[in-house]
Design an enzyme around this catalytic site. Structure first.
Site, mmCIF file in Angstrom:
data_model
loop_
_atom_site.group_PDB
_atom_site.id
_atom_site.type_symbol
_atom_site.label_atom_id
_atom_site.label_comp_id
_atom_site.label_asym_id
_atom_site.label_seq_id
_atom_site.Cartn_x
_atom_site.Cartn_y
_atom_site.Cartn_z
ATOM 1 N N ASN A 180 -22.218 -46.260 28.314
ATOM 2 C CA ASN A 180 -20.887 -46.884 28.337
ATOM 3 C C ASN A 180 -20.148 -46.334 29.558
ATOM 4 O O ASN A 180 -19.705 -45.190 29.561
ATOM 5 C CB ASN A 180 -20.148 -46.516 27.032
ATOM 6 C CG ASN A 180 -18.715 -47.005 27.027
ATOM 7 O OD1 ASN A 180 -18.295 -47.791 27.885
ATOM 8 N ND2 ASN A 180 -17.941 -46.543 26.048
ATOM 9 N N TRP A 181 -20.049 -47.159 30.585
ATOM 10 C CA TRP A 181 -19.446 -46.690 31.846
ATOM 11 C C TRP A 181 -17.917 -46.644 31.768
ATOM 12 O O TRP A 181 -17.274 -46.168 32.689
ATOM 13 C CB TRP A 181 -19.882 -47.588 33.001
ATOM 14 C CG TRP A 181 -21.353 -47.504 33.330
ATOM 15 C CD1 TRP A 181 -22.296 -46.704 32.735
ATOM 16 C CD2 TRP A 181 -22.039 -48.234 34.351
ATOM 17 N NE1 TRP A 181 -23.522 -46.900 33.317
ATOM 18 C CE2 TRP A 181 -23.388 -47.838 34.310
ATOM 19 C CE3 TRP A 181 -21.653 -49.198 35.294
ATOM 20 C CZ2 TRP A 181 -24.353 -48.367 35.174
ATOM 21 C CZ3 TRP A 181 -22.605 -49.727 36.159
ATOM 22 C CH2 TRP A 181 -23.945 -49.310 36.098
ATOM 23 N N LYS A 182 -17.360 -47.220 30.726
ATOM 24 C CA LYS A 182 -15.902 -47.253 30.535
ATOM 25 C C LYS A 182 -15.210 -47.814 31.796
ATOM 26 O O LYS A 182 -15.777 -48.642 32.481
ATOM 27 C CB LYS A 182 -15.372 -45.871 30.161
ATOM 28 C CG LYS A 182 -16.118 -45.268 28.974
ATOM 29 C CD LYS A 182 -15.415 -44.080 28.402
ATOM 30 C CE LYS A 182 -16.277 -43.467 27.310
ATOM 31 N NZ LYS A 182 -15.614 -42.406 26.575
ATOM 32 N N HIS B 219 -14.777 -49.551 19.662
ATOM 33 C CA HIS B 219 -14.802 -48.195 20.224
ATOM 34 C C HIS B 219 -13.490 -47.488 19.862
ATOM 35 O O HIS B 219 -12.424 -48.102 19.875
ATOM 36 C CB HIS B 219 -14.989 -48.258 21.743
ATOM 37 C CG HIS B 219 -15.315 -46.924 22.334
ATOM 38 N ND1 HIS B 219 -14.355 -45.964 22.547
ATOM 39 C CD2 HIS B 219 -16.494 -46.381 22.711
ATOM 40 C CE1 HIS B 219 -14.940 -44.881 23.046
ATOM 41 N NE2 HIS B 219 -16.233 -45.110 23.152
ATOM 42 N N GLU C 214 -11.614 -45.615 21.494
ATOM 43 C CA GLU C 214 -10.572 -45.694 22.523
ATOM 44 C C GLU C 214 -9.784 -46.996 22.390
ATOM 45 O O GLU C 214 -8.590 -47.044 22.671
ATOM 46 C CB GLU C 214 -11.199 -45.542 23.920
ATOM 47 C CG GLU C 214 -11.594 -44.087 24.176
ATOM 48 C CD GLU C 214 -12.705 -43.881 25.166
ATOM 49 O OE1 GLU C 214 -13.093 -44.842 25.867
ATOM 50 O OE2 GLU C 214 -13.215 -42.739 25.232
ATOM 51 N N GLU D 38 -19.690 -42.208 16.126
ATOM 52 C CA GLU D 38 -19.040 -41.483 17.219
ATOM 53 C C GLU D 38 -17.822 -40.728 16.691
ATOM 54 O O GLU D 38 -16.723 -41.305 16.607
ATOM 55 C CB GLU D 38 -18.567 -42.471 18.297
ATOM 56 C CG GLU D 38 -19.670 -43.233 18.975
ATOM 57 C CD GLU D 38 -19.316 -43.520 20.425
ATOM 58 O OE1 GLU D 38 -20.079 -43.098 21.293
ATOM 59 O OE2 GLU D 38 -18.264 -44.129 20.682
ATOM 60 N N GLY E 14 -16.001 -37.196 24.882
ATOM 61 C CA GLY E 14 -15.439 -36.640 26.116
ATOM 62 C C GLY E 14 -14.955 -35.203 26.004
ATOM 63 O O GLY E 14 -14.270 -34.708 26.898
ATOM 64 N N SER F 238 -20.226 -36.882 23.678
ATOM 65 C CA SER F 238 -20.663 -35.753 24.516
ATOM 66 C C SER F 238 -22.171 -35.548 24.542
ATOM 67 O O SER F 238 -22.651 -34.414 24.637
ATOM 68 C CB SER F 238 -19.957 -34.454 24.089
ATOM 69 O OG SER F 238 -18.572 -34.566 24.317
HETATM 70 C C1 PEP Z 1 -18.208 -42.856 24.256
HETATM 71 O O1 PEP Z 1 -17.039 -42.940 24.578
HETATM 72 O O2 PEP Z 1 -18.798 -43.816 23.728
HETATM 73 C C2 PEP Z 1 -18.891 -41.600 24.523
HETATM 74 C C3 PEP Z 1 -19.930 -41.325 23.806
HETATM 75 O O3 PEP Z 1 -18.359 -40.796 25.512
HETATM 76 P P1 PEP Z 1 -18.881 -39.356 25.992
HETATM 77 O O4 PEP Z 1 -20.379 -39.384 26.015
HETATM 78 O O5 PEP Z 1 -18.290 -39.179 27.348
HETATM 79 O O6 PEP Z 1 -18.372 -38.375 24.989
#
Ligand code: PEP
Length: 253
Positions: free
Chosen positions: A9-11, A96, A98, A168, A174, A214
Site C-alpha cells: 500500500n503506497w498510500k 483502511h 486511515e 491491521e 506506521g 509495521s
Molecule cells: C498500512 O497502512 O496498511 C500499513 C500496514 O502501514 P505500515 O506497514 O507502514 O505500518
C-alpha cells in the site's frame, strides 16, 4: 491450500517517476517469481494507476487504495469500480483505518464499497483492526467481530472467496510496533470463526487473511509462519524495492 499474498500500500507517496522506478526495480527482483505460487499486488495512488500499469510484469498485480460504491453519476471526486476495472485494476483496499479515521468512513459505507467492488469482479481487501485504547480495554475481539459482521453484511456466500481480510491493529500502523505473531494469529482465527458462524467452515477456510502494521523484511517471518495468516499488507516497507523484495522472498521460501 490458500495462496499467499503480499500487498504493497503506497498510500499518498511517490511521484510518477519514482513510482515507475520502483516498479522497474521490483520487476527485476521478482523476475523468477512464479505467479502461481504467490499473489503480489501494488496499490499506487489513483493518479498513478495507469502510469504504473503499463510497466507491470504478469507477476505483479494492480490494486487501488479505495473505491466508491456507485458505478457512475454525479459524485464529484469519486472513482467507481467500473473505472478501476476498465484500466486494469484487480484489487481494491476497502475500509483502511486511515480512511475510517480521516474521512469518517463507516462500516455501512465500507459494506457498500465491498458490494460494488465485487460487482465488477475486483478483489476487495477489507481492513479491520482495533485502536490502542480499544486494545487496552480488552475490546479487540468485540471490535473485530463487529467490523467483520457489519462490513460483510448481505455479501453472498459465493462471493466470499474473492474477499481478502487484513487484520491491521491501528496502533501498529506506521508505529514500528507489532503484536506478537501468535496474537495476530488468534485474531485471524477469530475472523475465521465469525465467517464460519455466518457462512460455513468451508467458506471460512477459503478466505485469505493477512496481517498488516509495521511489517518489514525483519519481522515478516513471524507473521507468515502463523497457520491462520496468509500474507501481509505492507505500507512503509513497500516503498523500498529492497525491503519489499526481501519480504516476498521470505514468503515463498
Ligand atoms: C498500512 O497502512 O496498511 C500499513 C500496514 O502501514 P505500515 O506497514 O507502514 O505500518
Amino acid at each position: 491450500m490458500r495462496k499467499p499474498i503480499i500487498i504493497g500500500n503506497w498510500k499518498m507517496n511517490l511521484n510518477l517517476e519514482d513510482a515507475r522506478r520502483l516498479i522497474v526495480e521490483l520487476r527485476q527482483g521478482f523476475i523468477d517469481v512464479d505467479e502461481r505460487k504467490i499473489d503480489i499486488v501494488v496499490c499506487p495512488a489513483f493518479v498513478h494507476l495507469q502510469g504504473v500499469n503499463f510497466q507491470l510484469p504478469v507477476n505483479i498485480k494492480l490494486g487501488a487504495q479505495d473505491v466508491f460504491w456507485k458505478e457512475r453519476g454525479a459524485y464529484t471526486g469519486e472513482v467507481s469500480p467500473l473505472m478501476l476495472k476498465d484500466i486494469g485494476v484487480r484489487y481494491v483496499i476497502v475500509g483502511h483505518s486511515e480512511r475510517r479515521k480521516n474521512v469518517q468512513e463507516t462500516d455501512e459505507m465500507i459494506n457498500k464499497k465491498i458490494e460494488a467492488a465485487l460487482s465488477q469482479k475486483l478483489f476487495p481487501v477489507l481492513c479491520v483492526g482495533e485502536t490502542k485504547e480499544e486494545r487496552e480495554k480488552n475490546l479487540t475481539d468485540s471490535i473485530i467481530t463487529e467490523q467483520v459482521t457489519k462490513d460483510l453484511e448481505g455479501i453472498k456466500a459465493s462471493s466470499l472467496e474473492k474477499i481478502i481480510i487484513a487484520y491491521e491493529p491501528v496502533w501498529a500502523i506506521g508505529s514500528g510496533k507489532t503484536p506478537r505473531g501468535e496474537d495476530a494469529n488468534k485474531v485471524a482465527k477469530l475472523i475465521r470463526k465469525v465467517i464460519e458462524e455466518r457462512y460455513s467452515k468451508d467458506q471460512a477456510d477459503k478466505v485469505r487473511i493477512l496481517y498488516g502494521g509495521s511489517v518489514d523484511q525483519r519481522n515478516i517471518k513471524e507473521f507468515i509462519d502463523q497457520p491462520q495468516i496468509d500474507g501481509a499488507l505492507v505500507g512503509e516497507a513497500s516503498l523500498s524495492a529492497n525491503k519489499f523484495i526481501k519480504i516476498v522472498e521470505q514468503v515463498i521460501k
